[in-house]
Enzyme design. Structure first.
Site, mmCIF file in Angstrom:
data_model
loop_
_atom_site.group_PDB
_atom_site.id
_atom_site.type_symbol
_atom_site.label_atom_id
_atom_site.label_comp_id
_atom_site.label_asym_id
_atom_site.label_seq_id
_atom_site.Cartn_x
_atom_site.Cartn_y
_atom_site.Cartn_z
ATOM 1 N N ASP A 176 19.029 -14.564 2.250
ATOM 2 C CA ASP A 176 17.968 -14.505 1.313
ATOM 3 C C ASP A 176 18.373 -14.077 0.185
ATOM 4 O O ASP A 176 19.106 -13.330 -0.158
ATOM 5 C CB ASP A 176 16.580 -13.962 1.976
ATOM 6 N N HIS A 253 14.922 -19.738 -1.294
ATOM 7 C CA HIS A 253 15.321 -18.493 -1.293
ATOM 8 C C HIS A 253 16.706 -18.247 -1.210
ATOM 9 O O HIS A 253 17.471 -17.599 -0.284
ATOM 10 C CB HIS A 253 14.871 -17.978 0.366
ATOM 11 N N GLU A 309 9.494 -22.726 1.419
ATOM 12 C CA GLU A 309 9.099 -22.386 0.085
ATOM 13 C C GLU A 309 10.134 -22.492 -0.945
ATOM 14 O O GLU A 309 10.459 -21.832 -1.844
ATOM 15 C CB GLU A 309 8.918 -20.910 0.022
#
Ligand code: NAG
Length: 669
Positions: A176, A253, A309
């Site tokens: 991440d 991410h 996302e």
């Protein structure tokens, strides 16, 4: 003390000591259990009859090896379970002179062993008859080791605990923005740069401008697991019945990768992009090469590619992305994400593996051989099932263990939601799906995101006992729920965990839901008509137009369906019609502040009253300084005075740095 009472006391004491282990402490609860009398003594030698060969080996070695004595009278038998409903199913018969363990595979024997461990005291194994099998095939926990890096020893400790409660998947979020945590030999910048950052704590790294640093340079914090460490971990987990599912995030991410290898982003600038460039062939090569090394370390059939996302910020203006879209005949950047994910799905399938992704991956044209991890709404589970994908339920509302588990003021800082053990336990996977679809759900999983969780101790505190509630649902299912009964077992397990050196939350000291929420309030506006001069936000309607005067207060969490959300300039402006002219002495409005999701106290609060609903007299108007502290709290803004009026208008302005207003209950007295 009389002789008689002395005698009774010692009898009672003896009874207590010899009382069999209570079946109610088994967790997760087996499907069928009958407790017998007495114990099978583990201190003596046993004769072993193994009718299943290697399948029983793990348990045989663990438990009985040292005790085998062919002349012994007492027998331990391993037998084949016919018609097993699952490889993990088992049957267990424990009598004082014999134990029979039946299963259809090594996994089944291991689950039987895990139950036997919970039945064991100093005296031996409690006599019983158990017929057992899991409700769900996937019973997982996810640990985020990117936001804060945790040592391998911590992971092993959690594997030990997970295995006691029959979890069978440990999903590790290895990559991440906050740090890349797995050694990849082909791309050394991932390890000597993307794994290191300025700021030991995630919040310090944020405050320091999210910078990465060269390994070994001054202030560099973080780290990564070597391939050897991970191989050893995989083996350790397998011996305990747990598959490690690695997650490599894409296409979003990914700031850490795209700063180490900026050529893989649309603009080629370090520190600017979160998403891989799906128009660049280099992206596919890179990700495939990474996944090759990942597959080489992790034998898991399931490989997680994230997929959540992605902001897709630069895809619309990137020449390579535009070219790719033309080639694919698509006119929306979302199709690029779908393309990238389905490409990876095919790649994994070709290598005999199955893609797992967060529910955003549904959009792709994927092979049926896909597992969707639903973290948002159940409608996404429905969609995934329609496509024929496997579905693991991990909804934020029940399974996000980064949220508070008790009254926020008594807890270390967490993410702004409220998920106590009872809420986790109340989860029924797919309860709002048709039965046929509900039965197709593959499993459940809890996720521990670690933005706010910097230490192993705090991670354990957030995991347990909530993970026990999920273990119970995953193994026993949801057909015979009884929270008070479960809680008794969970309390016993909390003591057991403490004795094992784990740091669980003290469930017995739980305060629970916000007091105000528990008791309905009575006041003059209950049931009155409310006119919204500025609409509430459609994502946070709570109970609609009655919310603010229904006598029910909001709880600890903004998303609990009681708080109404407002956003925008002058966003809070309502008029209450009391029906007729009424004496009023105070108007108090409850606001929430929860900095994580950008919910702040108002910067101004105004109350006006009117008899005709047209001409209002302002009775209160006050400005407040905005602050991002406290991170989570509540306050009531109140006008006090003496008026007679039919209409009350209440207005509030958002904080000086914008964000949301969350309001519940306007109390009129
Ligand atoms: C989500 C993010 C995750 C984050 C978490 C915090 C998913 C699939 N994605 O926004 O990166 O840590 O919330 O609760 O959960």
């Amino acid at each position: 003390m009389t002789k008689k009472s002395n005698y009774l006391l010692s009898l009672f004491g003896a009874l207590l000591l010899s009382s069999p282990i209570q079946a109610q402490n088994l967790l997760p609860k087996p499907q069928q259990v009958t407790m017998g009398k007495g114990v099978f003594k583990t201190s003596d030698g046993v004769k072993v009859e193994n009718q299943v060969g290697a399948d029983a080996e793990n348990v045989y070695t663990k438990a009985w090896n040292a005790k085998v004595n062919d002349a012994a009278k007492r027998v331990v038998k391993f037998t084949k379970l016919a018609n097993a409903s699952s490889p993990e199913a088992y049957k267990l018969h424990v009598a004082p002179d014999a134990i029979e363990i039946s299963a259809a595979s090594s996994e089944g024997f291991l689950r039987a062993w895990q139950t036997m461990e919970q039945l064991t005291t100093k005296k031996g194994i409690a006599c019983c008859d158990i017929v057992d099998a899991p409700a769900y095939k996937w019973r997982g926990l996810m640990l985020d080791v990117s936001r804060h890096f945790f040592p391998i020893s911590f992971l092993k400790k959690q594997i030990d605990v997970m295995s006691e409660y029959k979890f069978n998947r440990l999903h590790i979020h290895l990559t991440d923005a906050a740090g890349w945590r797995i050694e990849i030999k082909r791309y050394p910048r991932l390890n000597n740069f993307a794994a290191w950052r300025s700021g030991k704590l995630w919040k310090d790294w944020n405050a320091n401008g999210n910078k990465y640093l060269e390994q070994g340079s001054e202030g560099a914090e973080g780290g990564y697991y070597t391939q050897d460490e991970l191989r050893d971990l995989v083996k350790y987990a397998a011996e305990r019945g747990i598959t490690i599912v690695p997650e490599i995030e894409m296409p979003g991410h990914s700031e850490e990768v795209l700063t180490a290898y900026p050529e893989l982003s649309c603009t080629h600038e370090p520190y600017k992009q979160a998403d891989f460039c799906p128009g660049n062939i280099g992206t596919y090569d890179f990700l495939e090469n990474v996944l090759k090394e990942v597959m080489d370390i992790f034998p898991s059939h399931y490989i997680h590619v994230g997929g959540d996302e992605a902001a897709k910020k630069s895809w619309g203006s990137c020449a390579l992305c535009q070219k790719k879209m033309k080639e694919l005949g698509i006119d929306n950047v979302d199709g690029l994400q779908a393309h990238l994910i389905s490409h990876m799905g095919k790649f994994l399938n070709e290598h005999g593996r199955q893609l797992v992704g967060w529910d955003e991956v549904i959009a792709g044209n994927l092979s049926k051989n896909t597992t969707v991890m639903v973290w948002r709404g159940t409608e996404l589970a429905h969609e995934a099932i329609k496509h024929g994908y496997d579905v693991v339920m991990s909804p934020g509302a029940y399974c996000y263990f980064d949220m508070y588990q008790d009254a926020p003021g008594t807890q270390p800082v967490a993410n702004g939601g409220f998920i106590p053990t009872e809420k986790v336990y109340s989860y029924v996977p797919g309860s709002d799906l048709p039965e046929a679809e509900r039965n197709m759900i593959t499993g459940v999983q809890a996720n521990l995101w670690t933005e706010h969780i910097p230490t192993p101790e705090y991670a354990e505190y957030m995991l347990y006992p909530r993970a026990l509630a999920l273990a119970e649902i995953g193994w026993n299912g949801t057909k015979t729920k009884n929270y008070p009964e479960f809680k008794t077992r969970a309390l016993a397990q909390v003591e057991h965990l403490k004795a094992e050196g784990v740091n669980p939350f003290e469930l017995k000291k739980e305060i629970g839901e916000r007091k105000e929420k528990m008791m309905p309030v009575q006041h003059k506006a209950v049931g009155a008509k409310v006119t919204y001069n500025h609409a509430y936000n459609r994502y946070y309607p709570a109970a609609g137009e009655q919310t603010l005067v229904d006598g029910n207060m909001g709880g600890w969490a903004h998303g609990d369906g009681r708080w109404q959300g407002f956003i925008g300039k002058d966003c809070f402006d309502v008029t209450i019609d009391l029906g007729n002219s009424t004496k009023i002495s105070s108007v108090g409005t409850d606001f929430m502040q929860s900095s994580g999701p950008e919910i702040f106290y108002p910067s101004q609060y105004t109350v006006s009253v009117s008899e005709d609903g047209k001409n209002f007299t302002q009775v209160f108007d006050k400005k407040y300084e905005s602050s991002k502290e406290p991170i989570l709290n509540f306050k009531t803004l109140t006008w006090k005075g003496n008026k007679t009026a039919r209409y009350i208008r209440v207005q509030a302005k958002p904080s000086s740095f914008g964000g949301w207003l969350f309001v519940d209950e306007i109390i009129v007295k």
